[in-house]
Design a protein around this motif. Sequence first.
Motif, mmCIF file in Angstrom:
data_model
loop_
_atom_site.group_PDB
_atom_site.id
_atom_site.type_symbol
_atom_site.label_atom_id
_atom_site.label_comp_id
_atom_site.label_asym_id
_atom_site.label_seq_id
_atom_site.Cartn_x
_atom_site.Cartn_y
_atom_site.Cartn_z
ATOM 1 N N ASP A 1 -7.175 -1.490 8.764
ATOM 2 C CA ASP A 1 -7.899 -2.605 8.145
ATOM 3 C C ASP A 1 -6.946 -3.501 7.353
ATOM 4 O O ASP A 1 -7.044 -4.730 7.416
ATOM 5 C CB ASP A 1 -8.997 -2.062 7.237
ATOM 6 C CG ASP A 1 -9.796 -3.172 6.568
ATOM 7 O OD1 ASP A 1 -10.478 -3.923 7.284
ATOM 8 O OD2 ASP A 1 -9.721 -3.295 5.332
ATOM 9 N N SER A 2 -6.006 -2.889 6.627
ATOM 10 C CA SER A 2 -5.055 -3.662 5.838
ATOM 11 C C SER A 2 -4.162 -4.513 6.720
ATOM 12 O O SER A 2 -3.836 -5.662 6.383
ATOM 13 C CB SER A 2 -4.195 -2.714 4.986
ATOM 14 O OG SER A 2 -4.980 -2.014 4.046
ATOM 15 N N ILE B 1 -2.474 6.224 1.925
ATOM 16 C CA ILE B 1 -3.555 5.483 2.567
ATOM 17 C C ILE B 1 -4.013 6.184 3.846
ATOM 18 O O ILE B 1 -3.219 6.824 4.549
ATOM 19 C CB ILE B 1 -3.095 4.038 2.876
ATOM 20 C CG1 ILE B 1 -4.289 3.145 3.242
ATOM 21 C CG2 ILE B 1 -2.041 4.021 3.973
ATOM 22 C CD1 ILE B 1 -3.934 1.665 3.318
ATOM 23 N N THR B 2 -5.295 6.103 4.150
ATOM 24 C CA THR B 2 -5.807 6.688 5.386
ATOM 25 C C THR B 2 -5.473 5.796 6.574
ATOM 26 O O THR B 2 -5.188 4.600 6.415
ATOM 27 C CB THR B 2 -7.333 6.870 5.320
ATOM 28 O OG1 THR B 2 -7.949 5.572 5.270
ATOM 29 C CG2 THR B 2 -7.744 7.693 4.104
ATOM 30 N N SER C 1 -3.067 -1.445 -2.622
ATOM 31 C CA SER C 1 -3.776 -0.224 -2.985
ATOM 32 C C SER C 1 -4.499 -0.466 -4.300
ATOM 33 O O SER C 1 -3.999 -1.199 -5.160
ATOM 34 C CB SER C 1 -2.785 0.933 -3.126
ATOM 35 O OG SER C 1 -2.241 1.286 -1.873
ATOM 36 N N VAL D 1 0.855 -1.183 0.000
ATOM 37 C CA VAL D 1 0.000 0.000 0.000
ATOM 38 C C VAL D 1 0.892 1.234 0.000
ATOM 39 O O VAL D 1 2.022 1.197 0.479
ATOM 40 C CB VAL D 1 -0.947 0.035 1.219
ATOM 41 C CG1 VAL D 1 -1.943 -1.112 1.154
ATOM 42 C CG2 VAL D 1 -0.180 -0.014 2.539
ATOM 43 N N VAL E 1 -3.142 -7.820 0.256
ATOM 44 C CA VAL E 1 -3.744 -6.486 0.264
ATOM 45 C C VAL E 1 -2.922 -5.543 -0.612
ATOM 46 O O VAL E 1 -1.696 -5.469 -0.468
ATOM 47 C CB VAL E 1 -3.811 -5.924 1.706
ATOM 48 C CG1 VAL E 1 -4.410 -4.523 1.696
ATOM 49 C CG2 VAL E 1 -4.612 -6.846 2.599
ATOM 50 N N ALA F 1 -7.488 4.672 8.876
ATOM 51 C CA ALA F 1 -8.487 3.610 9.029
ATOM 52 C C ALA F 1 -8.237 2.481 8.039
ATOM 53 O O ALA F 1 -8.330 1.293 8.387
ATOM 54 C CB ALA F 1 -9.893 4.180 8.845
ATOM 55 N N ASP F 2 -7.914 2.840 6.794
ATOM 56 C CA ASP F 2 -7.656 1.809 5.792
ATOM 57 C C ASP F 2 -6.369 1.046 6.097
ATOM 58 O O ASP F 2 -6.276 -0.157 5.821
ATOM 59 C CB ASP F 2 -7.572 2.425 4.398
ATOM 60 C CG ASP F 2 -8.933 2.817 3.854
ATOM 61 O OD1 ASP F 2 -9.948 2.318 4.383
ATOM 62 O OD2 ASP F 2 -8.989 3.620 2.898
ATOM 63 N N ARG G 1 -6.100 -7.522 7.837
ATOM 64 C CA ARG G 1 -6.307 -8.451 6.722
ATOM 65 C C ARG G 1 -5.035 -9.246 6.436
ATOM 66 O O ARG G 1 -5.093 -10.460 6.182
ATOM 67 C CB ARG G 1 -6.755 -7.676 5.482
ATOM 68 C CG ARG G 1 -8.187 -7.170 5.577
ATOM 69 C CD ARG G 1 -8.545 -6.304 4.382
ATOM 70 N NE ARG G 1 -8.416 -7.049 3.130
ATOM 71 C CZ ARG G 1 -8.430 -6.471 1.933
ATOM 72 N NH1 ARG G 1 -8.532 -5.160 1.825
ATOM 73 N NH2 ARG G 1 -8.320 -7.216 0.846
#
Length: 249
Positions: free
Chosen positions: A150-151, A143-144, A163, A139, A161, A146-147, A154
Amino acid sequence: MSEPTEANAAAEAAPGAGGGPAEPAGGIGRRHVRVVLVDDHRMFRTGVQAEIGQTEQTGVEVVGEAADVDQAVTVITATRPEVVLLDVHLPGGGGVEVLRRCASLTGDAERPVRFLALSVSDAAEDVIGVIRGGARGYVTKTITGADLIDSIFRVQEGDAVFSPRLAGFVLDAFASTDAPPVDEDLDRLTQREREVLRLIARGYAYKEIAKQLFISVKTVESHVSAVLRKLQLSNRHELTRWATARRLV
């Protein structure tokens, strides 16, 4: 105090650092993941720590940090995190070298250490290099928070994962029957030579490259000479065209 020492101290105090399972943050049932940050910019690591490291709210526990390849290997080996956020360009050989030296941890069936590349670069060669090396995803630093959280979870669970823009590229690079996944010319270069190649192609002066990679100007000149020789090019203008044609810039 050196950063590996600080990280090791964090590891000793962290749940699960002694080899047992970590207790979920904030009580039973909450997600919890132990993370190591690897990036050569201290301010960036501080920002990521502030964004994701509030364990009670995010479930992410930052158990160590590192700024170069040697530190990264030391900290990762000592802390055995579930996920490593790994910058691609690091002093000492880059993220690919960290992956190579931590291959036994990545392949551990019982407690695998999984790597998520977090980089400002979206260059094709960078993405493919770390994925070949064993990273579970890639990524970019746009990236934010929050994302990113989450990544991380995951990747901890075993997902791959990427982007959004990079996902299609990765699929094309590995699945295409029209082009081989390995560039033989590029594979002649060392990781450091690739880093110098990319910066030269982007128009950086030798002094700027030396400062960014923490090496001397003379060493930069040696790397450029080696790149030109291996690729059978005559000057930096030809080198720039070569790199642009391969989407390395």
